[in-house]
Scaffold this active site. Structure first.
Site, PDB file in Angstrom:
ATOM      1  N   GLY A 173       0.826  -1.205   0.000  1.00 34.70           N
ATOM      2  CA  GLY A 173       0.000   0.000   0.000  1.00 34.70           C
ATOM      3  C   GLY A 173       0.853   1.244   0.000  1.00 34.70           C
ATOM      4  N   GLY A 174       0.500   2.165   0.921  1.00 30.57           N
ATOM      5  CA  GLY A 174       1.218   3.431   1.005  1.00 30.57           C
ATOM      6  C   GLY A 174       2.682   3.274   1.331  1.00 30.57           C
ATOM      7  N   GLY A 408      20.768   8.948 -33.246  1.00 32.42           N
ATOM      8  CA  GLY A 408      20.345   9.608 -32.011  1.00 32.42           C
ATOM      9  C   GLY A 408      21.054   9.030 -30.804  1.00 32.42           C
ATOM     10  CB  ALA A 409      22.079   5.599 -29.933  1.00 27.32           C
TER      11      ALA A 409
HETATM   12  C1  HXC Z   1      -3.053  -2.579  11.219  1.00 27.16           C
HETATM   13  C2  HXC Z   1      -2.054  -4.551  10.690  1.00 27.16           C
HETATM   14  C3  HXC Z   1      -1.865  -4.117   9.357  1.00 27.16           C
HETATM   15  C4  HXC Z   1      -2.332  -2.821   9.013  1.00 27.16           C
HETATM   16  C5  HXC Z   1      -1.060  -6.088   9.550  1.00 27.16           C
HETATM   17  N1  HXC Z   1      -1.548  -5.776  10.752  1.00 27.16           N
HETATM   18  N2  HXC Z   1      -1.245  -5.096   8.670  1.00 27.16           N
HETATM   19  N3  HXC Z   1      -2.650  -3.777  11.611  1.00 27.16           N
HETATM   20  N4  HXC Z   1      -2.917  -2.090   9.982  1.00 27.16           N
HETATM   21  N5  HXC Z   1      -2.175  -2.318   7.782  1.00 27.16           N
HETATM   22  C6  HXC Z   1      -1.532  -6.605  11.959  1.00 27.16           C
HETATM   23  C7  HXC Z   1      -2.395  -7.842  11.827  1.00 27.16           C
HETATM   24  O1  HXC Z   1      -3.729  -7.543  12.140  1.00 27.16           O
HETATM   25  C8  HXC Z   1      -1.742  -8.762  12.847  1.00 27.16           C
HETATM   26  O2  HXC Z   1      -2.191  -8.413  14.110  1.00 27.16           O
HETATM   27  C9  HXC Z   1      -0.292  -8.369  12.790  1.00 27.16           C
HETATM   28  O3  HXC Z   1      -0.235  -7.086  12.158  1.00 27.16           O
HETATM   29  C10 HXC Z   1       0.529  -9.330  11.945  1.00 27.16           C
HETATM   30  O4  HXC Z   1      -0.149  -9.506  10.713  1.00 27.16           O
HETATM   31  P1  HXC Z   1      -0.403 -10.949  10.065  1.00 27.16           P
HETATM   32  O5  HXC Z   1      -1.395 -10.762   8.982  1.00 27.16           O
HETATM   33  O6  HXC Z   1      -0.711 -11.936  11.136  1.00 27.16           O
HETATM   34  O7  HXC Z   1       1.042 -11.282   9.500  1.00 27.16           O
HETATM   35  P2  HXC Z   1       1.444 -11.984   8.144  1.00 27.16           P
HETATM   36  O8  HXC Z   1       0.638 -13.226   7.947  1.00 27.16           O
HETATM   37  O9  HXC Z   1       2.920 -12.100   8.185  1.00 27.16           O
HETATM   38  O10 HXC Z   1       1.005 -10.969   6.998  1.00 27.16           O
HETATM   39  C11 HXC Z   1       1.574  -9.687   6.938  1.00 27.16           C
HETATM   40  C12 HXC Z   1       0.859  -8.830   5.870  1.00 27.16           C
HETATM   41  C13 HXC Z   1      -0.652  -8.839   6.128  1.00 27.16           C
HETATM   42  C14 HXC Z   1       1.182  -9.405   4.480  1.00 27.16           C
HETATM   43  C15 HXC Z   1       1.448  -7.424   5.950  1.00 27.16           C
HETATM   44  O11 HXC Z   1      -0.891  -8.514   7.504  1.00 27.16           O
HETATM   45  C16 HXC Z   1      -1.376  -7.855   5.293  1.00 27.16           C
HETATM   46  O12 HXC Z   1      -1.678  -8.144   4.132  1.00 27.16           O
HETATM   47  N6  HXC Z   1      -1.728  -6.706   5.874  1.00 27.16           N
HETATM   48  C17 HXC Z   1      -2.479  -5.684   5.174  1.00 27.16           C
HETATM   49  C18 HXC Z   1      -1.671  -5.048   4.075  1.00 27.16           C
HETATM   50  C19 HXC Z   1      -2.399  -3.953   3.370  1.00 27.16           C
HETATM   51  O13 HXC Z   1      -3.394  -4.160   2.659  1.00 27.16           O
HETATM   52  N7  HXC Z   1      -1.982  -2.729   3.616  1.00 27.16           N
HETATM   53  C20 HXC Z   1      -2.523  -1.584   2.944  1.00 27.16           C
HETATM   54  C21 HXC Z   1      -3.110  -0.691   3.964  1.00 27.16           C
HETATM   55  S1  HXC Z   1      -3.831   0.628   3.091  1.00 27.16           S
HETATM   56  P3  HXC Z   1      -2.534  -9.541  15.221  1.00 27.16           P
HETATM   57  O14 HXC Z   1      -2.883  -8.767  16.431  1.00 27.16           O
HETATM   58  O15 HXC Z   1      -3.658 -10.338  14.672  1.00 27.16           O
HETATM   59  O16 HXC Z   1      -1.275 -10.338  15.336  1.00 27.16           O
HETATM   60  C22 HXC Z   1      -2.568   1.659   2.656  1.00 27.16           C
HETATM   61  C23 HXC Z   1      -2.988   2.820   1.835  1.00 27.16           C
HETATM   62  C24 HXC Z   1      -2.211   4.031   2.192  1.00 27.16           C
HETATM   63  O17 HXC Z   1      -1.437   1.457   2.983  1.00 27.16           O
HETATM   64  C25 HXC Z   1      -2.046   4.891   0.976  1.00 27.16           C
HETATM   65  C26 HXC Z   1      -1.161   6.056   1.283  1.00 27.16           C
HETATM   66  C27 HXC Z   1      -0.687   6.679  -0.009  1.00 27.16           C
END
Ligand code: HXC
Length: 520
Positions: A173-174, A408-409
């Protein structure tokens, strides 16, 4: 009184310990089970022993939604501060995956912003270690604010202090855009993933099924997309690459790169260079053999090694001084310039220019890649980036035409017309508007078509030989002054070092403007 202050120190120590433990022993163990170090362990592994000074270690998130009121960990999933690497001062931050998956919220953003401001004030490089799940979802728009503040600073710092990002876990994501705005990205194999949307979202939106590594693993980004510049085999190798980059670059845009004394004589003349380029223009050779024989022994450090392999860029040293090398690679697609190689060369030249690193260009290219794919994907705008980058660069620029420099290159690859300070050519160089075969077809195609085939074949061969004799050599360009000197290949090292020396205090001015508008 004495008792009181002991208690207070004990309280601080307890708080520090709480901060040090991040998400707790269990999550630290889980991180280790994945073969990954924690944020703090990584900083310790990267910096000189005992040099890390943490800042904002006690900041906590201020949010209450979705259970955040119960989950207030000092440090809040990001470790930040400063220290040294081989004695060089750096600012550093690392996402702590043990705290809510290293997700990036308001506090993380403010902490990164704080060390980036410090890096700018101090004029030192900033290094970010990424291992997190992107915007912290529970914090809503505050995590977007956090990213926005960091992105803005990345842009302000661009060209002022070097910025290096390491991807040692998810970077989704971000999270991807701060690294993307920095100078170099290093991804750790089997650990780092970068993508804007992950496999689940892709499946939901487009039905496409793809795994994390194929989508955005270290191999993908260092070979296919070019988003990352280096692949670290493991965490240690990744940190080794950072240390190596720092050897060639300055602390900031107002300073110069470190000089490393060398035992390699500036007058070393490698005779192998005289026979390295095959006489047959259709045979290839590896431009790295040329580079390695010219620069200080073992000093060539390639950037973007596996991406756009028809170009070679990287750092090297000449008589101990850091230089950037931008070259065509005849061993890959004959060294043709296409979209990716244009981006690769232009970006590297701009980095060198921003940080006072002279650019040495080795030219051997038949020209730009023909074809609808290339045209439709914008070779015009991508190729223009090389023109822009070389023209804009005010650092010392020296070019060496080793063989082909057509059309050109020829112009774009650091020619005199784009203000190369010195242009050399080897005696076998072919500097012309186009290859002999193509030129004869265009100039004499119609008259040859009207002739008897045998006679046309013979005449065509004569015309090609005549064109080659007149134009496929360096002497027309040398007589026009477009090539400053035709040199024996073995003289190249000595010539480059002497030229760099005379250009040491080069001053260059360009018209006052806000900024140019590089074709993107
Ligand atoms: C809050 C998060 C989180 C997030 C993970 N966690 N991502 N908490 N915000 N973005 C938390 C989980 O809930 C979990 O908590 C702990 O971190 C570990 O995550 P797991 O999923 O158990 O670990 P893993 O299996 O290793 O997977 C990691 C991961 C997955 C691939 C990063 O968590 C994931 O896909 N997360 C979301 C990624 C995503 O879509 N991010 C985009 C956000 S939007 P617990 O308590 O259960 O252990 C964005 C837009 C911004 O970023 C744009 C700005 C320009």
């Amino acid at each position: 009184m004495a008792q009181d202050s002991t208690d207070k120190i004990a309280k601080l120590k307890a708080l520090r310990e709480e901060s040090r433990l991040g998400g707790g022993e269990k999550r630290i163990a889980a991180q280790h089970e994945k073969g990954k170090k924690t944020a703090r362990e990584r900083i310790d592994a990267l910096l000189d022993k005992g040099s890390f000074n943490e800042i904002n270690g006690l900041m906590k998130n201020r949010h209450t939604d979705f259970g955040l009121d119960k989950d207030k960990i000092p440090g809040d999933g990001l470790v930040a501060g400063f220290g040294t690497i081989n004695g060089r001062k750096v600012c550093v931050y690392a996402q702590d995956f043990t705290v809510m998956g290293g997700s990036f919220g308001e506090v993380a953003g403010e902490k990164v912003a704080r060390v980036m401001d410090l890096a700018m004030d101090a004029g030192v490089p900033v290094i970010g270690i990424n291992d997190g799940g992107g915007a912290r979802i529970q914090e809503g728009i505050y995590s977007l604010y956090a990213y926005g503040e960091v992105f803005y600073r990345n842009v302000q710092a661009s060209g002022v202090v070097p910025q290096i990002s390491v991807i040692m876990g998810p970077c989704a994501g971000g999270g991807v855009y701060s690294p993307a705005l920095q100078d170099f990205i290093i991804m750790t194999q089997g650990m780092g993933n970068m993508y804007i949307t992950g496999p689940e979202v892709i499946k939901a939106v487009t039905n496409e099924i793809v795994d994390h590594e194929t989508l955005g693993g270290a191999v993908t980004h260092t070979t296919v997309s070019g988003v990352a510049h280096f692949l670290g085999q493991d965490e240690d190798d990744t940190f080794h690459i950072i240390r190596k980059i720092l050897e060639y670059i300055p602390d900031n845009n107002a300073s110069t790169p470190p000089v490393l004394p060398t035992n390699d004589s500036p007058f070393r003349a490698d005779k192998e260079l005289n026979t390295l380029v095959p006489a047959d223009p259709n045979q290839t050779y590896d431009i790295r053999d040329v580079i390695n024989r010219v620069v200080d022994i073992d000093s060539f450090f390639e950037v973007h090694h596996n991406f756009a392999t028809n170009a070679v860029v990287g750092f090297a040293r000449l008589n101990g001084e850091s230089v950037g090398i931008a070259a065509n690679q005849p061993a890959s697609m004959a060294g043709v310039l296409d979209i990716n190689s244009s981006d690769k060369i232009a970006r590297f030249v701009r980095f060198c220019d921003a940080f006072n690193i002279p650019v040495i260009t080795f030219v051997d290219t038949p020209g730009f890649m023909p074809g609808t794919h290339t045209e439709h994907n914008g070779i015009i705008r991508h190729g223009a980036k090389i023109l822009f980058a070389f023209s804009e660069a005010s650092v010392p620029k020296i070019s060496v035409v080793t063989r082909k420099a057509y059309g050109g290159a020829y112009i774009v690859m650091g020619s005199k017309h784009l203000r190369a300070d010195m242009s050399f050519a080897w005696p076998g160089a072919e500097i012309a508007v186009m290859g002999a075969g193509g030129a004869v077809n265009i100039l004499h195609g119609r008259s040859l078509k009207d002739k008897d085939p045998e006679e046309a074949k013979k005449l065509r061969a004569e015309l090609v030989a005549d064109y080659e004799d007149k134009f496929s050599n360096p002497y027309q360009a040398a007589s026009a002054g477009y090539i400053d000197e035709v040199i024996i290949p073995s003289e190249t090292r000595q010539r480059l070092i002497a030229t760099l020396d005379i250009l040491r205090n080069k001053q260059s001015t360009s018209p006052a403007k806000k900024h140019g508008n590089i074709p993107l």
